[in-house]
Design a protein around this motif. Structure first.
Motif, PDB file in Angstrom:
ATOM      1  N   LYS A 166      -1.395  -9.952  -1.780  1.00 33.92           N
ATOM      2  CA  LYS A 166      -0.847 -10.519  -0.598  1.00 33.92           C
ATOM      3  C   LYS A 166      -0.388  -9.509   0.180  1.00 33.92           C
ATOM      4  O   LYS A 166      -0.691  -9.837   1.481  1.00 33.92           O
ATOM      5  N   THR A 167      -0.105  -8.470  -0.223  1.00 34.10           N
ATOM      6  CA  THR A 167       0.331  -7.523   1.035  1.00 34.10           C
ATOM      7  C   THR A 167      -1.057  -6.859   1.743  1.00 34.10           C
ATOM      8  O   THR A 167      -0.631  -6.730   3.010  1.00 34.10           O
ATOM      9  N   ALA A 168      -1.988  -6.897   0.992  1.00 33.02           N
ATOM     10  CA  ALA A 168      -3.419  -6.152   1.627  1.00 33.02           C
ATOM     11  C   ALA A 168      -3.985  -7.372   2.353  1.00 33.02           C
ATOM     12  O   ALA A 168      -5.007  -7.240   3.198  1.00 33.02           O
ATOM     13  N   GLY A 169      -3.434  -8.667   2.248  1.00 32.27           N
ATOM     14  CA  GLY A 169      -4.141  -9.674   2.983  1.00 32.27           C
ATOM     15  C   GLY A 169      -5.461 -10.044   2.331  1.00 32.27           C
ATOM     16  O   GLY A 169      -6.566 -10.500   3.318  1.00 32.27           O
ATOM     17  N   CYS A 170      -5.635 -10.009   1.216  1.00 33.12           N
ATOM     18  CA  CYS A 170      -6.979 -10.368   0.587  1.00 33.12           C
ATOM     19  C   CYS A 170      -6.636 -11.606  -0.732  1.00 33.12           C
ATOM     20  O   CYS A 170      -5.558 -11.820  -1.159  1.00 33.12           O
ATOM     21  N   SER A 171      -7.687 -12.074  -0.925  1.00 32.80           N
ATOM     22  CA  SER A 171      -7.766 -12.914  -2.052  1.00 32.80           C
ATOM     23  C   SER A 171      -7.879 -12.242  -3.690  1.00 32.80           C
ATOM     24  O   SER A 171      -8.869 -11.254  -3.438  1.00 32.80           O
ATOM     25  N   PRO A 172      -7.052 -12.271  -4.532  1.00 27.63           N
ATOM     26  CA  PRO A 172      -6.837 -11.433  -5.720  1.00 27.63           C
ATOM     27  C   PRO A 172      -8.158 -11.740  -6.463  1.00 27.63           C
ATOM     28  O   PRO A 172      -8.314 -12.972  -6.884  1.00 27.63           O
ATOM     29  N   PRO A 173      -8.819 -10.692  -6.965  1.00 23.07           N
ATOM     30  CA  PRO A 173      -9.778 -10.927  -7.958  1.00 23.07           C
ATOM     31  C   PRO A 173      -9.488 -11.404  -9.302  1.00 23.07           C
ATOM     32  O   PRO A 173      -8.280 -11.306  -9.348  1.00 23.07           O
ATOM     33  N   LYS A 182      -0.935  -2.098 -16.186  1.00 23.25           N
ATOM     34  CA  LYS A 182      -0.545  -1.023 -16.563  1.00 23.25           C
ATOM     35  C   LYS A 182      -1.773   0.162 -16.230  1.00 23.25           C
ATOM     36  O   LYS A 182      -2.879  -0.037 -16.711  1.00 23.25           O
ATOM     37  N   THR A 183      -1.478   1.135 -15.426  1.00 23.98           N
ATOM     38  CA  THR A 183      -2.388   2.167 -15.207  1.00 23.98           C
ATOM     39  C   THR A 183      -1.713   3.610 -14.700  1.00 23.98           C
ATOM     40  O   THR A 183      -0.437   3.458 -14.268  1.00 23.98           O
ATOM     41  N   GLU A 184      -2.497   4.703 -14.914  1.00 25.96           N
ATOM     42  CA  GLU A 184      -1.825   5.931 -14.380  1.00 25.96           C
ATOM     43  C   GLU A 184      -2.390   6.126 -13.147  1.00 25.96           C
ATOM     44  O   GLU A 184      -2.186   7.476 -12.589  1.00 25.96           O
ATOM     45  N   ALA A 185      -3.260   5.498 -12.450  1.00 24.90           N
ATOM     46  CA  ALA A 185      -4.102   5.647 -11.221  1.00 24.90           C
ATOM     47  C   ALA A 185      -3.234   5.803  -9.971  1.00 24.90           C
ATOM     48  O   ALA A 185      -2.044   5.118 -10.084  1.00 24.90           O
ATOM     49  N   PRO A 186      -3.463   6.521  -9.193  1.00 28.29           N
ATOM     50  CA  PRO A 186      -2.762   6.513  -7.686  1.00 28.29           C
ATOM     51  C   PRO A 186      -2.667   5.155  -7.116  1.00 28.29           C
ATOM     52  O   PRO A 186      -3.455   4.385  -7.345  1.00 28.29           O
ATOM     53  N   LEU A 187      -1.625   4.887  -6.313  1.00 29.87           N
ATOM     54  CA  LEU A 187      -1.605   3.724  -5.665  1.00 29.87           C
ATOM     55  C   LEU A 187      -2.595   3.399  -4.866  1.00 29.87           C
ATOM     56  O   LEU A 187      -3.179   2.317  -4.933  1.00 29.87           O
ATOM     57  N   THR A 188      -3.416   4.311  -4.010  1.00 31.53           N
ATOM     58  CA  THR A 188      -4.419   4.131  -3.147  1.00 31.53           C
ATOM     59  C   THR A 188      -5.525   3.447  -4.178  1.00 31.53           C
ATOM     60  O   THR A 188      -6.606   2.620  -3.685  1.00 31.53           O
ATOM     61  N   VAL A 189      -5.918   4.023  -5.322  1.00 35.22           N
ATOM     62  CA  VAL A 189      -6.794   3.719  -6.078  1.00 35.22           C
ATOM     63  C   VAL A 189      -6.665   2.146  -6.578  1.00 35.22           C
ATOM     64  O   VAL A 189      -7.751   1.334  -6.522  1.00 35.22           O
ATOM     65  N   ILE A 190      -5.384   1.792  -7.060  1.00 35.66           N
ATOM     66  CA  ILE A 190      -4.990   0.571  -7.301  1.00 35.66           C
ATOM     67  C   ILE A 190      -5.262  -0.476  -6.314  1.00 35.66           C
ATOM     68  O   ILE A 190      -6.034  -1.674  -6.275  1.00 35.66           O
ATOM     69  N   ILE A 191      -4.836  -0.261  -5.058  1.00 37.60           N
ATOM     70  CA  ILE A 191      -5.216  -1.019  -3.921  1.00 37.60           C
ATOM     71  C   ILE A 191      -6.524  -1.256  -3.455  1.00 37.60           C
ATOM     72  O   ILE A 191      -7.009  -2.301  -3.240  1.00 37.60           O
ATOM     73  N   GLU A 192      -7.222  -0.251  -3.522  1.00 39.29           N
ATOM     74  CA  GLU A 192      -8.753  -0.220  -3.550  1.00 39.29           C
ATOM     75  C   GLU A 192      -9.264  -1.232  -4.543  1.00 39.29           C
ATOM     76  O   GLU A 192     -10.211  -2.153  -4.099  1.00 39.29           O
ATOM     77  N   ALA A 193      -9.049  -1.325  -5.680  1.00 39.07           N
ATOM     78  CA  ALA A 193      -9.482  -2.093  -6.799  1.00 39.07           C
ATOM     79  C   ALA A 193      -8.990  -3.482  -6.634  1.00 39.07           C
ATOM     80  O   ALA A 193     -10.037  -4.413  -6.877  1.00 39.07           O
ATOM     81  N   VAL A 194      -7.934  -3.696  -6.045  1.00 40.60           N
ATOM     82  CA  VAL A 194      -7.566  -5.130  -5.732  1.00 40.60           C
ATOM     83  C   VAL A 194      -8.285  -5.765  -4.380  1.00 40.60           C
ATOM     84  O   VAL A 194      -8.774  -6.824  -4.278  1.00 40.60           O
ATOM     85  N   SER A 195      -8.449  -4.825  -3.422  1.00 36.73           N
ATOM     86  CA  SER A 195      -8.815  -5.341  -2.258  1.00 36.73           C
ATOM     87  C   SER A 195     -10.485  -5.136  -1.818  1.00 36.73           C
ATOM     88  O   SER A 195     -10.904  -5.596  -0.737  1.00 36.73           O
ATOM     89  N   ALA A 196     -11.159  -4.282  -2.679  1.00 30.86           N
ATOM     90  CA  ALA A 196     -12.454  -4.189  -2.445  1.00 30.86           C
ATOM     91  C   ALA A 196     -13.349  -5.361  -2.387  1.00 30.86           C
ATOM     92  O   ALA A 196     -12.980  -6.633  -3.078  1.00 30.86           O
ATOM     93  N   PRO A 197     -14.380  -5.460  -1.594  1.00 33.97           N
ATOM     94  CA  PRO A 197     -15.010  -6.654  -1.519  1.00 33.97           C
ATOM     95  C   PRO A 197     -15.960  -7.069  -2.779  1.00 33.97           C
ATOM     96  O   PRO A 197     -16.089  -6.008  -3.532  1.00 33.97           O
ATOM     97  N   ARG A 198     -15.864  -8.455  -3.071  1.00 28.39           N
ATOM     98  CA  ARG A 198     -16.516  -8.609  -4.437  1.00 28.39           C
ATOM     99  C   ARG A 198     -18.141  -8.629  -4.206  1.00 28.39           C
ATOM    100  O   ARG A 198     -18.542  -8.717  -3.247  1.00 28.39           O
TER     101      ARG A 198
END
Length: 372
Positions: free
Chosen positions: A322-329, A356-372
């Motif tokens: 929602k914060t990234a302005g994308c539809s969640p996969p 749950k993950t040890e990944a940095p926040l940037t990696v998590i945001i990219e995983a959520v917002s990356a194009p399908r």
């Protein structure tokens, strides 16, 4: 008092008739019984059947159902205590009807635990267990079980009450259910280590309106010192999703690397694992041989608790989307992307949208917002 018969597991008992039209039906009866806590009781029976303690105390029995079920389905000596004369009368009635040789005691739980000890002490109060934990630690030989239903103070919705009861600073975050459990566990640890005893979580979880701890207490100053290594803080950015752990008795001052503002300390709380993997394997294996009404839900809960990483918080990926302005996969897609980036990631029992993950926040945001 009008009674109605009901069955959980393989145990039949009587409880007071409740007003189904009431806002909170269990509160409408003269003696408290909450049908929605059946999974909580099923989990206790399952775990006790594996631990095989020498005896068990249901310290705040109310209707006595939990203790009666342990006695009947685990076949170990059980003491059921309550200070309410009406509750004692109902417990005695149920024990007689089920022909179970349970010991029934009418005492203040704190007074009883200052004079006697039990292999398992089980606290299941209405609301907070905070006032009785100290006495319970002194009266516990090996296993301490604790339920808390005051989730609003634990999770930060009622901030002042959380501070008063648990001597901790909660915060109403997107992972507030986990905050509540870890603050309760951190409080129990602090009440335990002062007696030169350590704490090892066996099976701790949060569900709906309650949190539940199943703990093994260990003897010795060394065990207490080792336990304290898992006490610390989550330092949370009040503006974004960034957070970090800080293992210490007192928080330190840090700044969010993304927002350049001070991080807010949450705690002190428990930072470590919430379960013993070997015990959960045994519970899963035992589950199929027992008659438990919530067996399917309990199996799912055990599986999730077994698989989840022992990080001290989780991310709600729908909120990130929602914060990234994308539809969640799909959640499996997000987890797969994080793993492909080189970091472990799992679901969590705390939320269907939690990762749950040890990944940095940037990696998590990219995983959520990356194009399908």
């Amino acid at each position: 008092m009008d009674l109605i018969g009901t069955t959980e597991g393989i145990t039949t008992f009587f409880v007071p008739v409740q007003d189904a039209a009431a806002r909170f039906p269990p509160g409408s009866a003269p003696i408290f019984f909450n049908r929605r806590m059946e999974l909580n009781r099923d989990a206790t029976v399952l775990l006790v059947s594996i631990l095989r303690p020498s005896d068990y105390l249901d310290a705040m029995g109310a209707s006595g159902v939990r203790g009666l079920r342990v006695a009947n389905e685990c076949r170990i000596p059980v003491t059921i205590n309550d200070r309410d004369p009406k509750g004692i009368e109902l417990i005695a009635h149920n024990a007689c009807m089920t022909n179970l040789p349970v010991e029934i005691v009418q005492r203040d739980a704190g007074a009883l635990l200052s004079e006697r000890s039990f292999d398992v002490v089980d606290l299941d109060p209405f609301g907070t267990p905070a006032m009785i934990v100290d006495a319970a630690v002194k009266g516990t030989r090996r296993f301490l079980f604790v339920t808390a239903t005051d989730t609003a103070p634990l999770c930060g919705a009622h901030l002042k009450a959380g501070r008063r009861r648990y001597f901790a600073q909660p915060m109403n975050t997107e992972y507030h259910g986990e905050v509540g459990l870890r603050i309760l566990l951190g409080f129990v640890v602090r009440e335990t280590v002062k007696y030169d005893r350590g704490v090892a979580p066996i099976f701790c979880y949060a569900r709906e309106h309650f949190v539940r701890l199943h703990l093994r207490l260990l003897r010795g100053a060394r065990a207490a010192d080792e336990t304290l290594k898992s006490i610390g803080y989550i330092l949370q950015c009040p503006k974004c999703f960034y957070r970090t752990e800080h293992q210490a008795m007192f928080p330190e001052s840090k700044t969010c690397p993304y927002c350049d503002i001070p991080l807010t300390p949450i705690g002190p709380l428990w930072l470590g694992s919430l379960r013993d993997a070997g015990t959960l394997v045994q519970m899963r294996e035992q589950l199929g041989s027992m008659v438990l009404g919530t067996g399917k839900d309990l199996a799912k809960l055990i599986d999730l608790c077994y698989e989840e990483l022992p990080t001290s918080s989780h991310y709600d990926y729908h909120r990130i989307a929602k914060t990234a302005g994308c539809s969640p996969p799909h959640i499996d897609t997000v987890i797969a992307r994080i793993i492909a980036s080189g970091y472990p990631a799992t679901r969590t029992h705390f939320s269907g949208y939690g990762i749950k993950t040890e990944a940095p926040l940037t990696v998590i945001i990219e995983a959520v917002s990356a194009p399908r």
